[in-house]
Design a protein around this motif. Structure first.
Motif, mmCIF file in Angstrom:
data_model
loop_
_atom_site.group_PDB
_atom_site.id
_atom_site.type_symbol
_atom_site.label_atom_id
_atom_site.label_comp_id
_atom_site.label_asym_id
_atom_site.label_seq_id
_atom_site.Cartn_x
_atom_site.Cartn_y
_atom_site.Cartn_z
ATOM 1 N N THR A 139 0.643 -17.871 -16.995
ATOM 2 C CA THR A 139 -0.620 -17.218 -16.689
ATOM 3 C C THR A 139 -0.416 -15.714 -16.681
ATOM 4 O OG1 THR A 139 -1.238 -19.096 -15.306
ATOM 5 C CG2 THR A 139 -2.500 -17.082 -15.011
ATOM 6 N N ILE A 140 -1.385 -14.999 -17.250
ATOM 7 C CA ILE A 140 -1.308 -13.549 -17.336
ATOM 8 C C ILE A 140 -2.450 -12.939 -16.530
ATOM 9 C CG2 ILE A 140 -1.418 -11.558 -18.874
ATOM 10 C CD1 ILE A 140 -0.488 -13.462 -21.122
ATOM 11 N N TYR A 141 -2.125 -11.950 -15.707
ATOM 12 C CA TYR A 141 -3.122 -11.190 -14.974
ATOM 13 C C TYR A 141 -2.931 -9.725 -15.314
ATOM 14 C CZ TYR A 141 -3.532 -15.378 -12.128
ATOM 15 O OH TYR A 141 -3.713 -16.668 -11.705
ATOM 16 N N LYS A 142 -4.012 -9.069 -15.661
ATOM 17 C CA LYS A 142 -3.964 -7.629 -15.914
ATOM 18 C C LYS A 142 -4.525 -6.947 -14.674
ATOM 19 C CE LYS A 142 -5.518 -4.090 -19.102
ATOM 20 N NZ LYS A 142 -6.319 -3.806 -20.305
ATOM 21 N N VAL A 143 -3.757 -5.996 -14.137
ATOM 22 C CA VAL A 143 -4.145 -5.344 -12.892
ATOM 23 C C VAL A 143 -4.166 -3.832 -13.099
ATOM 24 C CG1 VAL A 143 -3.495 -4.970 -10.483
ATOM 25 C CG2 VAL A 143 -3.075 -7.195 -11.547
ATOM 26 N N ASN A 144 -5.241 -3.205 -12.668
ATOM 27 C CA ASN A 144 -5.336 -1.752 -12.657
ATOM 28 C C ASN A 144 -4.744 -1.277 -11.333
ATOM 29 O OD1 ASN A 144 -6.166 0.925 -12.241
ATOM 30 N ND2 ASN A 144 -8.045 0.643 -13.402
ATOM 31 N N VAL A 145 -3.516 -0.794 -11.365
ATOM 32 C CA VAL A 145 -2.831 -0.428 -10.119
ATOM 33 C C VAL A 145 -3.430 0.812 -9.479
ATOM 34 C CG1 VAL A 145 -0.681 -1.618 -10.649
ATOM 35 C CG2 VAL A 145 -0.958 0.773 -11.328
ATOM 36 N N GLY A 146 -4.225 1.561 -10.235
ATOM 37 C CA GLY A 146 -4.947 2.681 -9.643
ATOM 38 C C GLY A 146 -6.012 2.203 -8.677
ATOM 39 N N LYS A 147 -6.573 1.043 -8.950
ATOM 40 C CA LYS A 147 -7.596 0.455 -8.083
ATOM 41 C C LYS A 147 -7.006 -0.558 -7.115
ATOM 42 C CE LYS A 147 -11.382 1.029 -11.336
ATOM 43 N NZ LYS A 147 -12.418 0.365 -12.130
ATOM 44 N N GLU A 148 -5.898 -1.137 -7.472
ATOM 45 C CA GLU A 148 -5.242 -2.165 -6.643
ATOM 46 C C GLU A 148 -3.889 -1.639 -6.170
ATOM 47 O OE1 GLU A 148 -6.748 -4.908 -5.768
ATOM 48 O OE2 GLU A 148 -8.441 -4.744 -7.139
ATOM 49 N N MET A 149 -3.920 -0.565 -5.412
ATOM 50 C CA MET A 149 -2.684 0.086 -4.971
ATOM 51 C C MET A 149 -1.812 -0.813 -4.109
ATOM 52 S SD MET A 149 -3.901 3.911 -4.194
ATOM 53 C CE MET A 149 -4.816 4.845 -5.389
ATOM 54 N N ASN A 150 -2.427 -1.778 -3.431
ATOM 55 C CA ASN A 150 -1.638 -2.694 -2.604
ATOM 56 C C ASN A 150 -0.689 -3.532 -3.458
ATOM 57 O OD1 ASN A 150 -3.952 -3.970 -3.677
ATOM 58 N ND2 ASN A 150 -3.884 -5.591 -2.139
ATOM 59 N N ILE A 151 -1.104 -3.866 -4.683
ATOM 60 C CA ILE A 151 -0.237 -4.641 -5.578
ATOM 61 C C ILE A 151 0.922 -3.767 -6.047
ATOM 62 C CG2 ILE A 151 -0.107 -5.817 -7.809
ATOM 63 C CD1 ILE A 151 -2.983 -6.799 -7.258
ATOM 64 N N ALA A 152 0.623 -2.520 -6.426
ATOM 65 C CA ALA A 152 1.680 -1.588 -6.843
ATOM 66 C C ALA A 152 2.687 -1.388 -5.717
ATOM 67 C CB ALA A 152 1.065 -0.257 -7.267
ATOM 68 N N LYS A 153 2.193 -1.251 -4.517
ATOM 69 C CA LYS A 153 3.079 -1.061 -3.361
ATOM 70 C C LYS A 153 3.912 -2.306 -3.094
ATOM 71 C CE LYS A 153 3.082 0.419 1.425
ATOM 72 N NZ LYS A 153 2.307 0.895 2.562
ATOM 73 N N HIS A 154 3.281 -3.472 -3.195
ATOM 74 C CA HIS A 154 3.985 -4.732 -2.942
ATOM 75 C C HIS A 154 5.196 -4.896 -3.863
ATOM 76 C CE1 HIS A 154 4.528 -8.951 -1.862
ATOM 77 N NE2 HIS A 154 4.635 -9.203 -3.154
ATOM 78 N N PHE A 155 5.043 -4.500 -5.132
ATOM 79 C CA PHE A 155 6.129 -4.647 -6.102
ATOM 80 C C PHE A 155 6.957 -3.379 -6.264
ATOM 81 C CE2 PHE A 155 3.226 -8.049 -7.541
ATOM 82 C CZ PHE A 155 4.104 -9.108 -7.442
ATOM 83 N N ASP A 156 6.685 -2.356 -5.460
ATOM 84 C CA ASP A 156 7.404 -1.082 -5.543
ATOM 85 C C ASP A 156 7.415 -0.546 -6.972
ATOM 86 O OD1 ASP A 156 8.047 -0.931 -2.800
ATOM 87 O OD2 ASP A 156 9.764 -2.254 -3.102
ATOM 88 N N LEU A 157 6.247 -0.563 -7.615
ATOM 89 C CA LEU A 157 6.157 -0.084 -8.997
ATOM 90 C C LEU A 157 6.477 1.397 -9.074
ATOM 91 C CD1 LEU A 157 2.964 -1.883 -10.343
ATOM 92 C CD2 LEU A 157 5.344 -2.537 -10.613
ATOM 93 N N LEU A 158 7.341 1.742 -9.995
ATOM 94 C CA LEU A 158 7.744 3.128 -10.186
ATOM 95 C C LEU A 158 7.015 3.777 -11.349
ATOM 96 C CD1 LEU A 158 11.573 2.587 -9.733
ATOM 97 C CD2 LEU A 158 9.928 3.366 -8.026
ATOM 98 N N GLY A 159 6.316 3.001 -12.131
ATOM 99 C CA GLY A 159 5.593 3.529 -13.280
ATOM 100 C C GLY A 159 4.767 2.449 -13.928
#
Length: 72
Positions: free
Chosen positions: A17-37
């Motif tokens: 399954t593929i989910y496309k996420v806009n991390v600018g709008k879903e900052m909690n997801i970016a934070k959860h995965f410690d996205l660096l870029g």
């Protein structure tokens, strides 16, 4: 990256399954995965992160990751 994912999804395994996420709008997801870029691809199996990949990936690379991480 969006075009590559769209093309890849035409022939992916049914259980992937593929989910496309806009991390600018879903900052909690970016934070959860410690996205660096971005772009970034998080591969999860049974709810657990198995690898986090950065950068644009070709359809062939996405298919290779599918085979490596999700083949039965």
């Amino acid at each position: 990256m969006g075009r590559n994912i769209k093309e890849y999804s035409k022939n992916k395994q049914e259980d992937v399954t593929i989910y496309k996420v806009n991390v600018g709008k879903e900052m909690n997801i970016a934070k959860h995965f410690d996205l660096l870029g971005v772009p970034a691809i998080a591969y999860l199996k049974d709810g657990k992160l198995i690898i986090l990949e950065y950068g644009i990936k070709s359809v062939e690379q996405l298919k290779a990751y599918e085979k490596e991480y999700f083949s039965k």
